[in-house]
Design an enzyme around this catalytic site. Sequence first.
Site, short mmCIF file in Angstrom:
data_model
loop_
_atom_site.label_atom_id
_atom_site.label_comp_id
_atom_site.label_asym_id
_atom_site.label_seq_id
_atom_site.Cartn_x
_atom_site.Cartn_y
_atom_site.Cartn_z
N ARG A 127 30.12 49.29 9.54
CA ARG A 127 31.52 48.90 9.30
C ARG A 127 32.53 49.61 10.19
O ARG A 127 33.72 49.66 9.88
CB ARG A 127 31.91 49.10 7.84
N LYS A 145 41.17 44.53 21.00
CA LYS A 145 40.49 43.25 20.74
C LYS A 145 39.07 43.34 21.27
O LYS A 145 38.84 43.72 22.42
CB LYS A 145 41.24 42.10 21.43
N GLU A 180 46.72 40.15 36.81
CA GLU A 180 47.17 40.62 35.48
C GLU A 180 48.22 41.74 35.64
O GLU A 180 49.14 41.85 34.83
CB GLU A 180 45.99 41.11 34.64
N LYS A 215 51.41 47.33 28.34
CA LYS A 215 50.52 46.79 27.31
C LYS A 215 50.54 47.67 26.06
O LYS A 215 50.55 47.17 24.93
CB LYS A 215 49.09 46.62 27.82
N GLU A 236 48.54 40.83 16.98
CA GLU A 236 48.92 39.63 17.71
C GLU A 236 49.59 38.60 16.81
O GLU A 236 49.16 37.46 16.71
CB GLU A 236 47.68 39.02 18.39
N ARG A 270 53.22 40.11 21.02
CA ARG A 270 52.10 40.21 21.94
C ARG A 270 51.85 38.89 22.68
O ARG A 270 51.20 38.88 23.73
CB ARG A 270 50.85 40.63 21.15
N ASN A 288 50.66 36.27 27.28
CA ASN A 288 50.00 35.02 27.69
C ASN A 288 50.75 34.28 28.80
O ASN A 288 50.44 33.13 29.08
CB ASN A 288 49.80 34.11 26.48
N HIS A 328 48.93 31.99 31.08
CA HIS A 328 47.62 31.78 30.49
C HIS A 328 47.42 30.41 29.87
O HIS A 328 46.28 29.95 29.75
CB HIS A 328 47.30 32.88 29.47
N HIS A 343 44.25 28.90 31.17
CA HIS A 343 43.11 28.50 30.32
C HIS A 343 42.77 27.03 30.52
O HIS A 343 41.59 26.66 30.50
CB HIS A 343 43.42 28.77 28.85
N HIS A 366 39.15 33.88 36.20
CA HIS A 366 40.25 33.99 35.24
C HIS A 366 41.56 34.45 35.90
O HIS A 366 42.60 33.82 35.73
CB HIS A 366 39.85 34.94 34.10
P1 NAD Z 1 33.11 41.68 34.01
O1 NAD Z 1 32.97 42.69 32.96
O2 NAD Z 1 32.16 40.56 34.02
O3 NAD Z 1 33.07 42.42 35.43
C1 NAD Z 1 33.12 41.65 36.61
C2 NAD Z 1 31.94 41.94 37.52
O4 NAD Z 1 32.13 43.18 38.18
C3 NAD Z 1 30.61 42.06 36.81
O5 NAD Z 1 29.62 41.51 37.62
C4 NAD Z 1 30.42 43.56 36.69
O6 NAD Z 1 29.06 43.92 36.59
C5 NAD Z 1 31.00 44.03 37.98
N1 NAD Z 1 31.55 45.38 38.00
C6 NAD Z 1 32.28 45.97 37.03
N2 NAD Z 1 32.74 47.15 37.46
C7 NAD Z 1 32.28 47.32 38.72
C8 NAD Z 1 32.44 48.34 39.69
N3 NAD Z 1 33.22 49.41 39.46
N4 NAD Z 1 31.82 48.21 40.88
C9 NAD Z 1 31.08 47.09 41.13
N5 NAD Z 1 30.92 46.08 40.26
C10 NAD Z 1 31.51 46.19 39.07
O7 NAD Z 1 34.56 41.00 34.02
P2 NAD Z 1 36.04 41.55 33.75
O8 NAD Z 1 36.90 40.73 34.60
O9 NAD Z 1 36.11 43.02 33.84
O10 NAD Z 1 36.28 41.18 32.21
C11 NAD Z 1 36.29 39.84 31.79
C12 NAD Z 1 36.07 39.80 30.29
O11 NAD Z 1 37.13 40.51 29.66
C13 NAD Z 1 36.04 38.43 29.69
O12 NAD Z 1 34.93 38.31 28.85
C14 NAD Z 1 37.31 38.35 28.87
O13 NAD Z 1 37.19 37.53 27.73
C15 NAD Z 1 37.53 39.78 28.52
N6 NAD Z 1 38.91 40.14 28.22
C16 NAD Z 1 39.16 40.78 27.05
C17 NAD Z 1 40.44 41.17 26.72
C18 NAD Z 1 40.69 41.91 25.46
O14 NAD Z 1 41.86 42.11 25.08
N7 NAD Z 1 39.66 42.38 24.79
C19 NAD Z 1 41.50 40.89 27.59
C20 NAD Z 1 41.22 40.24 28.78
C21 NAD Z 1 39.92 39.87 29.08
ZN ZN Z 2 44.18 37.26 31.31
#
Ligand code: NAD
Ligand code: ZN
Length: 368
Positions: free
Chosen positions: A124, A146, A188, A230, A240, A244, A248, A251, A255, A273
């Site tokens: 939990r 999130k 972003e 943020k 949210e 917040r 978007n 977005h 999206h 993205h």
């Molecule tokens: P990701 O985690 O897939 O990373 C992108 C790529 O870079 C991957 O192949 C990873 O292995 C590689 N990588 C990461 N760090 C590296 C480094 N330092 N050197 C070399 N390679 C590296 O993608 P992302 O863009 O970081 O995150 C996208 C995800 O985040 C999505 O699933 C999205 O839904 C989520 N997200 C969540 C929130 C939230 O509030 N929780 C907000 C925005 C996005």
């Molecule tokens: Zn985004």
Amino acid sequence: PVGGRVIEVGGEAPYAITVGQGLLHDGDRIAHALRGRHALLVSDSHVAPLYAQIVEQALHAARPDLVLARWVMPAGEQYKTLVQYGACLDALAQLGATRDACVIALGGGVVGDLAGFAAASWMRGIDCVQLPTTLLAMVDSSVGGKTAVDLPQGKNLVGAFHPPRAVIADTTALHTLPDRELRAGLAEVAKYGAIFDRQFLAWLERHSRDLLARDDAAMAEAIARSCEFKADVVSRDPYERGHRALLNFGHTFGHAIEAEQGYAGVGRDALNHGEAVAVGMVLAARLSTLLGLAPAEDATALESLLATLGLPVRLPERLAPAALLARMYLDKKADAQGLRFVLWGGAGEGRVVAGVPDDAVLAVLRTP
Ligand code: NAD
Ligand code: ZN
């Protein structure tokens, strides 16, 4: 390691974000966030070979008694699944993780979201420390609490709000990040300027070369500023429910672009993205101008900044305006009067606008 900049996130469970050079080597700082004897380092197949050992060695030096295990998932959004989440819980069980254990998420947003959700649900809820390694994770996903995994039916359908215990962002990790991932993160970053601070947009314009060259000082400044924006938003609106929503900006269009391309199995020319959000921000700015909310010069300036940062600013021709409009309705961003968008009253002034007429949206989507 250098000291780093610290940003406090308020709310029911406050925590600190630290941004600086070499922080993955700072075992004391990471260990400081651990309460018990057990920790699980979660990473992915790209990041673990680069950085997991650095973190493990630093932690062992700072806390010789720590029982630390490593669990590595395959890299990529397609693995942000219930199956991998289940495997992560198995790793926690195998570690003998108790209520005072900690999950340490080392990676991009995929690792952060999945590890964060495992931490949110194991017994939990146990602590999670975020060590983001992508720019997107540093400025967006690791902050705000999130967490989620995807289902075949859609992205982020299962998850929880679970603020991290600490976020520690080491700018040197960005040196190995693929170019396209870096630029997606910069989209972003620019978003924060677009909705909150026109001076920050000007700063980004002046430092675009340094940022694209991954200069540590410029990067730390951009990340710290983004996290301040943020942090302020999520402190005021942790679940949210209102404010917040400004985050978007770009977005709703973004999206729709992503959905229309298809989330998985798309060709190499598909926008990621951040790229979709860049195009989306240009469209949102133009829609604001069309609706008489904002000056046209501000839209032009944003477009030029994004292009300077190496981001796309035009809708790919193969995406049909009517299909994108239909996607936006499916995205539940509509009410009886029409679609709801985050637009702006000019640079730095994001605002939510409801009842946007379809004609105006289509006109913007059709503008070359
Ligand atoms: P990701 O985690 O897939 O990373 C992108 C790529 O870079 C991957 O192949 C990873 O292995 C590689 N990588 C990461 N760090 C590296 C480094 N330092 N050197 C070399 N390679 C590296 O993608 P992302 O863009 O970081 O995150 C996208 C995800 O985040 C999505 O699933 C999205 O839904 C989520 N997200 C969540 C929130 C939230 O509030 N929780 C907000 C925005 C996005
Ligand atoms: Zn985004």
